[in-house]
Design a protein around this motif. Structure first.
Motif, PDB file in Angstrom:
ATOM      1  N   LYS A  77      31.453  12.841  -6.408  1.00 23.74           N
ATOM      2  CA  LYS A  77      32.732  12.471  -7.046  1.00 23.74           C
ATOM      3  C   LYS A  77      32.555  11.236  -7.927  1.00 23.74           C
ATOM      4  N   ALA A  78      31.762  10.270  -7.440  1.00 26.40           N
ATOM      5  CA  ALA A  78      31.502   9.076  -8.243  1.00 26.40           C
ATOM      6  C   ALA A  78      30.744   9.436  -9.515  1.00 26.40           C
ATOM      7  N   TYR A  79      29.797  10.339  -9.397  1.00 28.27           N
ATOM      8  CA  TYR A  79      29.047  10.793 -10.575  1.00 28.27           C
ATOM      9  C   TYR A  79      29.985  11.417 -11.605  1.00 28.27           C
ATOM     10  N   LEU A  80      30.884  12.262 -11.168  1.00 24.03           N
ATOM     11  CA  LEU A  80      31.770  12.969 -12.100  1.00 24.03           C
ATOM     12  C   LEU A  80      32.724  12.025 -12.815  1.00 24.03           C
ATOM     13  N   GLN A  81      32.948  10.843 -12.244  1.00 28.79           N
ATOM     14  CA  GLN A  81      33.782   9.851 -12.924  1.00 28.79           C
ATOM     15  C   GLN A  81      33.044   9.203 -14.089  1.00 28.79           C
ATOM     16  N   ASN A  82      31.710   9.131 -14.011  1.00 29.68           N
ATOM     17  CA  ASN A  82      30.934   8.501 -15.085  1.00 29.68           C
ATOM     18  C   ASN A  82      29.509   9.060 -15.088  1.00 29.68           C
ATOM     19  N   PRO A  83      29.328  10.302 -15.532  1.00 31.81           N
ATOM     20  CA  PRO A  83      27.996  10.929 -15.493  1.00 31.81           C
ATOM     21  C   PRO A  83      26.945  10.174 -16.290  1.00 31.81           C
ATOM     22  N   ASP A  84      27.328   9.623 -17.454  1.00 34.85           N
ATOM     23  CA  ASP A  84      26.350   8.907 -18.284  1.00 34.85           C
ATOM     24  C   ASP A  84      25.773   7.711 -17.543  1.00 34.85           C
ATOM     25  N   PHE A  85      26.625   6.957 -16.862  1.00 39.69           N
ATOM     26  CA  PHE A  85      26.150   5.786 -16.133  1.00 39.69           C
ATOM     27  C   PHE A  85      25.169   6.191 -15.038  1.00 39.69           C
ATOM     28  N   HIS A  86      25.510   7.202 -14.261  1.00 39.82           N
ATOM     29  CA  HIS A  86      24.643   7.647 -13.173  1.00 39.82           C
ATOM     30  C   HIS A  86      23.290   8.112 -13.710  1.00 39.82           C
ATOM     31  N   ALA A  87      23.319   8.913 -14.782  1.00 42.44           N
ATOM     32  CA  ALA A  87      22.069   9.449 -15.331  1.00 42.44           C
ATOM     33  C   ALA A  87      21.164   8.323 -15.819  1.00 42.44           C
ATOM     34  N   ARG A  88      21.747   7.293 -16.430  1.00 43.54           N
ATOM     35  CA  ARG A  88      20.932   6.162 -16.904  1.00 43.54           C
ATOM     36  C   ARG A  88      20.432   5.323 -15.730  1.00 43.54           C
ATOM     37  N   ALA A  89      21.338   5.041 -14.794  1.00 46.10           N
ATOM     38  CA  ALA A  89      20.970   4.180 -13.665  1.00 46.10           C
ATOM     39  C   ALA A  89      19.870   4.805 -12.816  1.00 46.10           C
ATOM     40  N   ALA A  90      19.887   6.132 -12.673  1.00 45.42           N
ATOM     41  CA  ALA A  90      18.886   6.805 -11.853  1.00 45.42           C
ATOM     42  C   ALA A  90      17.487   6.648 -12.424  1.00 45.42           C
ATOM     43  N   LYS A  91      17.366   6.371 -13.722  1.00 43.20           N
ATOM     44  CA  LYS A  91      16.061   6.207 -14.366  1.00 43.20           C
ATOM     45  C   LYS A  91      15.631   4.744 -14.471  1.00 43.20           C
ATOM     46  N   ASP A  92      16.478   3.825 -14.055  1.00 43.57           N
ATOM     47  CA  ASP A  92      16.203   2.396 -14.189  1.00 43.57           C
ATOM     48  C   ASP A  92      15.459   1.896 -12.957  1.00 43.57           C
ATOM     49  N   PRO A  93      14.170   1.511 -13.100  1.00 45.55           N
ATOM     50  CA  PRO A  93      13.413   1.028 -11.926  1.00 45.55           C
ATOM     51  C   PRO A  93      14.064  -0.161 -11.238  1.00 45.55           C
ATOM     52  N   ALA A  94      14.804  -0.974 -12.021  1.00 48.68           N
ATOM     53  CA  ALA A  94      15.450  -2.147 -11.426  1.00 48.68           C
ATOM     54  C   ALA A  94      16.543  -1.762 -10.445  1.00 48.68           C
ATOM     55  N   LEU A  95      17.054  -0.535 -10.566  1.00 48.34           N
ATOM     56  CA  LEU A  95      18.120  -0.064  -9.687  1.00 48.34           C
ATOM     57  C   LEU A  95      17.598   0.908  -8.634  1.00 48.34           C
ATOM     58  N   SER A  96      16.278   0.929  -8.466  1.00 43.69           N
ATOM     59  CA  SER A  96      15.678   1.836  -7.488  1.00 43.69           C
ATOM     60  C   SER A  96      16.266   1.606  -6.104  1.00 43.69           C
ATOM     61  N   GLY A  97      16.573   2.706  -5.417  1.00 42.28           N
ATOM     62  CA  GLY A  97      17.169   2.616  -4.097  1.00 42.28           C
ATOM     63  C   GLY A  97      18.674   2.680  -4.123  1.00 42.28           C
ATOM     64  N   GLY A  98      19.267   2.630  -5.328  1.00 46.79           N
ATOM     65  CA  GLY A  98      20.710   2.743  -5.441  1.00 46.79           C
ATOM     66  C   GLY A  98      21.172   4.188  -5.339  1.00 46.79           C
ATOM     67  N   SER A  99      22.447   4.361  -5.136  1.00 46.76           N
ATOM     68  CA  SER A  99      23.014   5.704  -4.961  1.00 46.76           C
ATOM     69  C   SER A  99      23.508   6.231  -6.306  1.00 46.76           C
ATOM     70  N   PHE A 100      22.571   6.801  -7.061  1.00 45.85           N
ATOM     71  CA  PHE A 100      22.888   7.338  -8.376  1.00 45.85           C
ATOM     72  C   PHE A 100      22.380   8.766  -8.484  1.00 45.85           C
ATOM     73  N   VAL A 101      23.210   9.635  -9.031  1.00 47.04           N
ATOM     74  CA  VAL A 101      22.857  11.040  -9.200  1.00 47.04           C
ATOM     75  C   VAL A 101      22.123  11.192 -10.528  1.00 47.04           C
ATOM     76  N   GLY A 102      20.858  11.604 -10.474  1.00 40.54           N
ATOM     77  CA  GLY A 102      20.043  11.687 -11.675  1.00 40.54           C
ATOM     78  C   GLY A 102      20.149  13.024 -12.383  1.00 40.54           C
ATOM     79  N   VAL A 103      21.357  13.459 -12.685  1.00 41.12           N
ATOM     80  CA  VAL A 103      21.590  14.706 -13.410  1.00 41.12           C
ATOM     81  C   VAL A 103      22.120  14.362 -14.796  1.00 41.12           C
ATOM     82  N   PRO A 104      21.540  14.915 -15.874  1.00 40.71           N
ATOM     83  CA  PRO A 104      22.030  14.610 -17.225  1.00 40.71           C
ATOM     84  C   PRO A 104      23.524  14.871 -17.358  1.00 40.71           C
ATOM     85  N   ALA A 105      24.181  14.044 -18.145  1.00 35.52           N
ATOM     86  CA  ALA A 105      25.634  14.127 -18.276  1.00 35.52           C
ATOM     87  C   ALA A 105      26.082  15.493 -18.785  1.00 35.52           C
ATOM     88  N   GLU A 106      25.270  16.146 -19.624  1.00 31.86           N
ATOM     89  CA  GLU A 106      25.667  17.450 -20.165  1.00 31.86           C
ATOM     90  C   GLU A 106      25.721  18.538 -19.094  1.00 31.86           C
TER      91      GLU A 106
END
Length: 533
Positions: A47-76
């Protein structure tokens, strides 16, 4: 292409067990943890991902945010995530309702039960759990539920019909979704076989690592999941198998395979510790030993604890037909998250599962496997875990896994009772994740987080590791399970750099060991050791 041509699985082919598109591990498989995890982690995350897919997709690829709860699915592809969310809500509706009522019941029980009889409270137990739990106190009159877990695996709570096996080719190690936070979205060329993990006919699929078969046989095993040979052939190869040569030397051969996985061969017996094996990417990469190169039989597979980098469903299922005995730590069953690794293994289709007590011994030729104590790693939460001491002739090896040497007396007693341990395999972890990492769903919503700030899932630091060695009388130290292999990234995040605290601590450990005249190495890729006297 002849119908009688023989094919085996490609060196690049993954067979990933999924539960409604999520990578399978104990928290979404063991009945009660799975119910709570879906309700309190997976659905809120989607549900959090669907509120802001772009943010999740970017955050999931950021090594500085490793271990965070981000869905790494492209926004499209957010529409597919929305469809998955709806599917989970529909197909697990009864379990999600159970999770809500279970959380409410636990809160109510903690407030109401102060030491008086619990008999009247059985009528308040959530309906799906009625007759499957016992209400108890500890000696301080704190109430809790003891789950009759074996019954739940036979109940509608355990949903075998949402399990599947995904066949796909690994292009790069970085191409795997995060096991904990990202579902496996269907990609072109992949094959999804809707089948429970314990389905025995799948052993014929796993057997393709050792025994090539005709296409017709393989199509029959996979059933309607395969619509054409063109879909299947990229997963297969006609390259000849690399024959395995058993070790027949007069001293034990120890083969480090990566992370915490070690293969031992001694007098016709084969032992594997914490099996985690990865296919080779098509693009190449870090050296590794593949499934096809492992022994045709593994007499004992030893599991130290349930973290996914030690208890790998993907590896164990693929090796299931080769494993003689799966040895797992014994749980106490007094916490909702202290599930039984034995019952779980049986639900994965393993028949010969052992859960010995501490210091019990499993005999091998001119040696034994002794179940050893294991402190630390779980942030003072009582979940099942075991270290293993393997004796071969006069040689003794301790696989300490992520043990924290918080008490020298444990190893002093071990040496007194079991003798000198010449070789230690151990992790180094000074910080560790918070004790709720990966298992937040098991904890009450309200608790004193100030008291928890220093509770970490850590192993030994350098000083603790050196004291462990000294007390045991060890002279060989192998620093393993450091997360440096790229195929571990989807489980534990990116590898630590040289300036990371755990790597600096590892350097201190190795330097301290070498200054004492010991053999000391940090292991990062396959290597063989011959244990001379």
């Amino acid at each position: 292409m002849s119908e009688q041509s023989l094919y085996r699985l490609s060196d690049h082919t993954c067979i990933t067990p999924l539960i409604q598109s999520w990578g399978a591990w104990w928290m979404n498989f063991a009945p009660i943890p799975a119910v709570l995890h879906a309700h309190s982690f997976q659905l809120p995350l989607l549900k959090a991902y669907l509120q802001n897919p772009d943010f999740h997709a970017r955050a999931a690829k950021d090594p500085a945010l490793s271990g965070g709860s981000f869905v790494g699915v492209p926004a499209e592809r957010a529409g597919e995530v929305k469809a998955l969310l709806q599917k989970m809500q529909e197909e697990q509706a009864d379990n999600l309702k159970l999770a809500e009522s279970l959380e409410e019941f636990q809160r109510w029980l903690l407030e109401e039960a102060r030491g008086q009889s619990l008999e009247p409270y059985y009528t308040k137990v959530p309906e799906p759990l009625r007759g499957r739990v016992e209400l108890l106190y500890d000696y301080n009159n704190r109430p809790f539920l003891r789950v009759m877990e074996g019954m739940l695996y036979r109940s509608p709570v355990h949903k075998r019909d949402i399990q599947s096996l995904r066949l796909w080719n690994l292009e790069t190690d970085a191409g795997r979704p995060s096991l904990l936070t990202t579902p496996y979205m269907m990609e072109p060329g992949q094959i999804d076989v809707r089948v429970p993990f314990d389905e025995k006919r799948m052993d014929a699929l796993f057997g393709l690592d050792q025994e090539p078969r005709p296409l017709g046989f393989i199509r029959d095993v996979l059933g309607s999941a395969v619509t054409s040979d063109a879909q299947l052939l990229p997963m297969l190869t006609q390259e000849p198998l690399r024959p395995y040569t058993p070790w027949e030397g007069s001293v034990p051969r120890v083969r480090y395979l990566g992370h915490a996985c070690v293969l031992i061969e001694w007098k016709g017996t084969t032992i594997m510790v914490d099996p985690v094996i990865s296919p080779r990417p098509t693009a190449g990469g870090h050296p590794r030993m593949n499934f096809q190169e492992l022994p045709p039989r593994i007499d004992y597979a030893l599991i130290t604890h349930s973290h996914a980098d030690h208890y790998s469903f993907e590896t164990l299922l693929r090796l299931r037909r080769r494993i003689g005995h799966l040895v797992v730590p014994r749980s106490n069953g007094l916490l909702l998250g202290d599930y039984s690794p034995k019952l779980l293994a049986r639900a994965l289709g393993f028949e010969n599962v052992l859960e010995p007590e501490a210091y019990e011994s499993l005999p091998i030729p001119d040696g034994e496997i002794v179940i050893a104590p294991f402190l630390g790693e779980h942030g003072d939460v009582g979940h099942a875990k075991s270290a293993f001491l393997v004796r071969m002739g006069k040689q003794q090896l301790l696989f300490a896994a992520d043990s924290m040497n918080v008490d020298d007396a444990l190893y002093r007693n071990m040496r007194q009772e079991l003798g000198t341990v010449q070789t230690v395999f151990m992790n180094t972890e000074t910080e560790g994740a918070p004790h709720t990492w990966t298992i937040e769903a098991l904890f009450p919503k309200k608790r004193d987080r100030k008291l928890e700030k220093n509770r970490r899932c850590r192993g030994s630091n350098a000083d603790e590791g050196l004291r462990m060695m000294e007390v045991l009388g060890a002279k060989r130290l192998y620093n393993y399970a450091m997360g440096l292999e790229p195929w571990m990234e989807h489980i534990i995040g990116p590898a630590s750099g040289p300036e990371a605290p755990r790597m600096k601590e590892s350097e201190r450990l190795l330097a301290g060991a070498r200054s004492r005249g010991w053999v000391a190495e940090r292991l990062t890729q396959p290597i063989d050791f011959l244990l001379e006297e």
